[in-house]
Design an enzyme around this catalytic site. Structure first.
Site, mmCIF file in Angstrom:
data_model
loop_
_atom_site.group_PDB
_atom_site.id
_atom_site.type_symbol
_atom_site.label_atom_id
_atom_site.label_comp_id
_atom_site.label_asym_id
_atom_site.label_seq_id
_atom_site.Cartn_x
_atom_site.Cartn_y
_atom_site.Cartn_z
ATOM 1 N N CYS A 146 5.880 -0.141 7.384
ATOM 2 C CA CYS A 146 5.522 1.016 6.570
ATOM 3 C C CYS A 146 6.747 1.470 5.794
ATOM 4 C CB CYS A 146 5.024 2.135 7.486
ATOM 5 S SG CYS A 146 4.546 3.640 6.629
ATOM 6 N N LEU A 147 6.562 1.807 4.532
ATOM 7 C CA LEU A 147 7.676 2.278 3.713
ATOM 8 C C LEU A 147 8.241 3.597 4.231
ATOM 9 C CD1 LEU A 147 6.246 1.412 0.172
ATOM 10 C CD2 LEU A 147 7.887 0.100 1.540
ATOM 11 N N HIS A 167 -2.641 7.434 6.992
ATOM 12 C CA HIS A 167 -1.698 8.372 6.364
ATOM 13 C C HIS A 167 -2.431 9.614 5.843
ATOM 14 C CE1 HIS A 167 2.163 6.425 6.539
ATOM 15 N NE2 HIS A 167 1.713 5.321 5.968
ATOM 16 N N HIS A 176 -4.556 1.347 7.363
ATOM 17 C CA HIS A 176 -3.193 1.878 7.483
ATOM 18 C C HIS A 176 -3.008 3.082 6.555
ATOM 19 C CE1 HIS A 176 1.295 1.245 7.964
ATOM 20 N NE2 HIS A 176 1.258 1.970 6.850
ATOM 21 N N GLU A 177 -3.465 2.952 5.310
ATOM 22 C CA GLU A 177 -3.274 4.033 4.331
ATOM 23 C C GLU A 177 -4.193 5.222 4.607
ATOM 24 O OE1 GLU A 177 -0.623 3.846 2.712
ATOM 25 O OE2 GLU A 177 -0.282 1.698 2.945
ATOM 26 N N GLY A 184 0.838 -1.190 0.000
ATOM 27 C CA GLY A 184 0.000 0.000 0.000
ATOM 28 C C GLY A 184 0.874 1.242 0.000
ATOM 29 N N GLN A 208 2.917 9.855 1.393
ATOM 30 C CA GLN A 208 4.208 9.178 1.458
ATOM 31 C C GLN A 208 5.115 9.553 0.296
ATOM 32 O OE1 GLN A 208 2.195 5.183 2.296
ATOM 33 N NE2 GLN A 208 4.200 4.999 3.297
#
Length: 187
Positions: free
Chosen positions: A100-101, A146, A142-143, A45, A50
């Site tokens: 997470c990236l 963000h 999760h996204e 994702g 991000q």
């Protein structure tokens, strides 16, 4: 084109992202670049904040991983969510080890509902309302976090966050190495 990913501590990750409309410039190209960036970093994702864009756009994609060959297969499921809104959270919750990236090399168990109902538009401006379960539901949550200026470490206990403080500070200071390109945090 692979885009640089911003790391923990970058101000864009703490902003509430703004909705977009169908006239958003170069939207299809941006969506394609976000998928390429996500897959290039072995993510499932990626939210626009991000990649330093404070807009309500998320891409999600799943590829099977083969441990024998240490490689990923072809995409089996892919979702573009524009202006997503979680309408309902299921009552059942479960822990899952999230990463997470934007928070590289940190993985922690996070408690989240196992199902959600989400409303969004896709990249062709077709409206959807999905009942999501399992990993798809978790990645949506999760996204969307963000998009709301949150990262998964915000969902950890105070004690756990204290234990991770040095590593999080190193990420914020750019003292990390990743196999994907990261954008330096603004001072």
């Amino acid at each position: 084109m692979i885009l640089p990913i911003v790391g923990y501590g970058h101000p864009t990750l703490r902003k509430v992202a703004q909705p977009i409309d169908k006239d958003y410039p170069n939207l299809k190209e941006l969506v394609a670049n976000m998928y390429e960036t996500m897959y290039g970093a072995d993510g499932v994702g990626l939210a626009a904040p991000q990649v330093d864009l404070s807009i309500r756009l998320v891409v999600i994609g799943f590829r099977p991983y083969d441990e024998k060959t240490d490689s990923y297969g072809e995409v089996t499921e892919q979702h573009t969510l524009i202006n997503p809104e979680i309408l309902e959270f299921g009552s059942e919750k479960d822990y899952f080890n999230e990463g997470c990236l934007s928070v590289p090399d940190i993985h922690e168990d996070v408690l989240r509902p196992t199902t959600v109902k989400v409303h969004y538009w896709d990249e062709n401006w077709v409206e959807h309302t999905d009942d999501a379960t399992g990993l798809y539901a978790r990645v949506i949550q999760h996204e969307v976090d963000h998009l709301d200026g949150k990262v998964f470490t915000d969902r950890l206990s105070s004690l756990r966050k204290t234990m991770l403080k040095r590593r999080l500070n190193d990420i914020a200071a750019g003292k990390i190495r990743t196999k994907y390109r990261m954008k330096r945090n603004k001072n």
